[in-house]
Enzyme design. Sequence first.
Site, short mmCIF file in Angstrom:
data_model
loop_
_atom_site.label_atom_id
_atom_site.label_comp_id
_atom_site.label_asym_id
_atom_site.label_seq_id
_atom_site.Cartn_x
_atom_site.Cartn_y
_atom_site.Cartn_z
N LYS A 119 4.50 -14.26 0.94
CA LYS A 119 5.13 -13.47 -0.13
C LYS A 119 6.00 -14.34 -1.01
O LYS A 119 6.14 -14.05 -2.21
CB LYS A 119 5.90 -12.28 0.45
N LYS A 201 -7.49 -10.64 3.36
CA LYS A 201 -7.19 -9.30 3.85
C LYS A 201 -7.24 -8.27 2.72
O LYS A 201 -6.81 -8.56 1.60
CB LYS A 201 -5.78 -9.35 4.47
N LYS A 204 -3.21 -3.39 -0.66
CA LYS A 204 -3.02 -2.42 -1.73
C LYS A 204 -2.41 -3.06 -2.97
O LYS A 204 -2.48 -2.50 -4.06
CB LYS A 204 -2.23 -1.19 -1.27
P1 ATP Z 1 1.16 -4.82 0.50
O1 ATP Z 1 -0.14 -5.13 -0.18
O2 ATP Z 1 2.15 -4.09 -0.35
O3 ATP Z 1 1.76 -5.98 1.24
P2 ATP Z 1 -0.29 -3.70 2.73
O4 ATP Z 1 -1.55 -3.10 2.20
O5 ATP Z 1 -0.39 -4.99 3.45
O6 ATP Z 1 0.81 -3.74 1.59
P3 ATP Z 1 1.65 -2.45 4.55
O7 ATP Z 1 2.47 -1.30 4.11
O8 ATP Z 1 2.30 -3.78 4.60
O9 ATP Z 1 0.33 -2.56 3.66
O10 ATP Z 1 1.00 -2.12 5.97
C1 ATP Z 1 0.88 -0.85 6.55
C2 ATP Z 1 0.03 -0.94 7.81
O11 ATP Z 1 -1.33 -1.22 7.47
C3 ATP Z 1 0.46 -2.07 8.75
O12 ATP Z 1 0.34 -1.62 10.09
C4 ATP Z 1 -0.54 -3.17 8.48
O13 ATP Z 1 -0.72 -4.02 9.59
C5 ATP Z 1 -1.79 -2.35 8.20
N1 ATP Z 1 -2.72 -3.08 7.34
C6 ATP Z 1 -2.47 -3.53 6.09
N2 ATP Z 1 -3.57 -4.13 5.58
C7 ATP Z 1 -4.54 -4.05 6.53
C8 ATP Z 1 -5.90 -4.51 6.59
N3 ATP Z 1 -6.47 -5.13 5.58
N4 ATP Z 1 -6.59 -4.26 7.72
C9 ATP Z 1 -6.02 -3.61 8.77
N5 ATP Z 1 -4.75 -3.17 8.77
C10 ATP Z 1 -4.00 -3.38 7.67
#
Ligand code: ATP
Length: 336
Positions: A119, A201, A204
């Site tokens: 980040k 990965k 969002k």
């Molecule tokens: P950002 O893009 O804002 O960092 P993010 O999509 O990574 O957000 P988070 O709010 O950080 O989402 O994560 C919420 C949950 O979803 C966490 O338990 C995280 O481990 C899970 N998660 C996020 N992305 C994935 C993915 N690609 N595959 C599986 N689990 C995920």
Amino acid sequence: MEEAKQERKKRILSGIQPTGVFTLGNYIGAIRNWKQMQEDYDCAYFIADLHALTVRQDPAELRKRTREAFALLLACGIDPEKSLVFIQSHVRAHAELNWILCCNALFGDLGRMTQFKDKSAKHADNINAGLFTYPVLMAGDILLYQADYVPVGADQKQHLEYTRDIAERFNRIYGEVFKIPDAYIPKAGARVMSLADPTKKMSKSDENPNGFISILDEPNVIMNKFKRAVTDSETEVVYREGKDGVNNLMTIYSVMTGQSFDEIEQEFRGHGYGDFKKAVGGAVADELQPIRDEFKRLAGEKAYLDGLFARGAETAERISQRTLTKVKKKVGLILP
Ligand code: ATP
Ligand code: LTN
């Protein structure tokens, strides 16, 4: 979190940031399991709005997304009659414990966190102290509720290990206060990959919308994104090292249908990627349809949501204060 059940059932706690509409990765890696766990555990789920502040947010947008994220959790089947659902910033203990833990968190440990490194590279103009201490706030979230298991995707594994470390250290220095939690990382779908670049990965906050499926995408959008999903130059639907794109689609299809990889290979033997992608898109669109419908319905239920915010905050406040009071006594603060 019903009081009567606390003795019998193990506690689950997890959170999600209101940084956008949840993706299929969030759903498969986390929320889908949260929903299933409600039946067997004493569950608490929250919207991590304080964590979202570690990245610059537009205030009006953050307010809107926090509300939306709460409604999305409900639409995904998190039932406020079964689980405690709340907004992190509504519960003072999170920020208070964060401070006390920060005074016991070592600079070197935090500098090793891969999410911090990722980040800070992504937001080089805003490497703030909150981004650095993010895992401490997260550890406090978990420890306040004395959680047994924390269901998260694989990207949060390091933060869970950190939570265990800081809890053990605190207990050693001040005496037993915190339960040491275990991460609960699903076997399939712990790391759903981007459809546009299957070595990354699914996230969002990806600027390319073709990389992720939002759980509110319309069926035709879902189908098109899967049709365009990056695979490889072969034609066989098999799970094999090096076939990142196909492996990712097989994982998604396996979670959606409950089929094993062997069964999927058999189903698509002799078919090309086109048929397979259509089947994956269809299965995902079918699973997400009721979520989209329920979300639309909840959008008109403002008073109902406000009522749930208040109810969740009150219960979470009561549970978290028990731990916070113990912590304050242990470190030598006079209770008011
Ligand atoms: P950002 O893009 O804002 O960092 P993010 O999509 O990574 O957000 P988070 O709010 O950080 O989402 O994560 C919420 C949950 O979803 C966490 O338990 C995280 O481990 C899970 N998660 C996020 N992305 C994935 C993915 N690609 N595959 C599986 N689990 C995920
Ligand atoms: N950092 C988590 C969100 C989060 C969380 C938590 C998850 C904040 N506090 C406590 C589990 C337990 C993420 O998913 N990025």
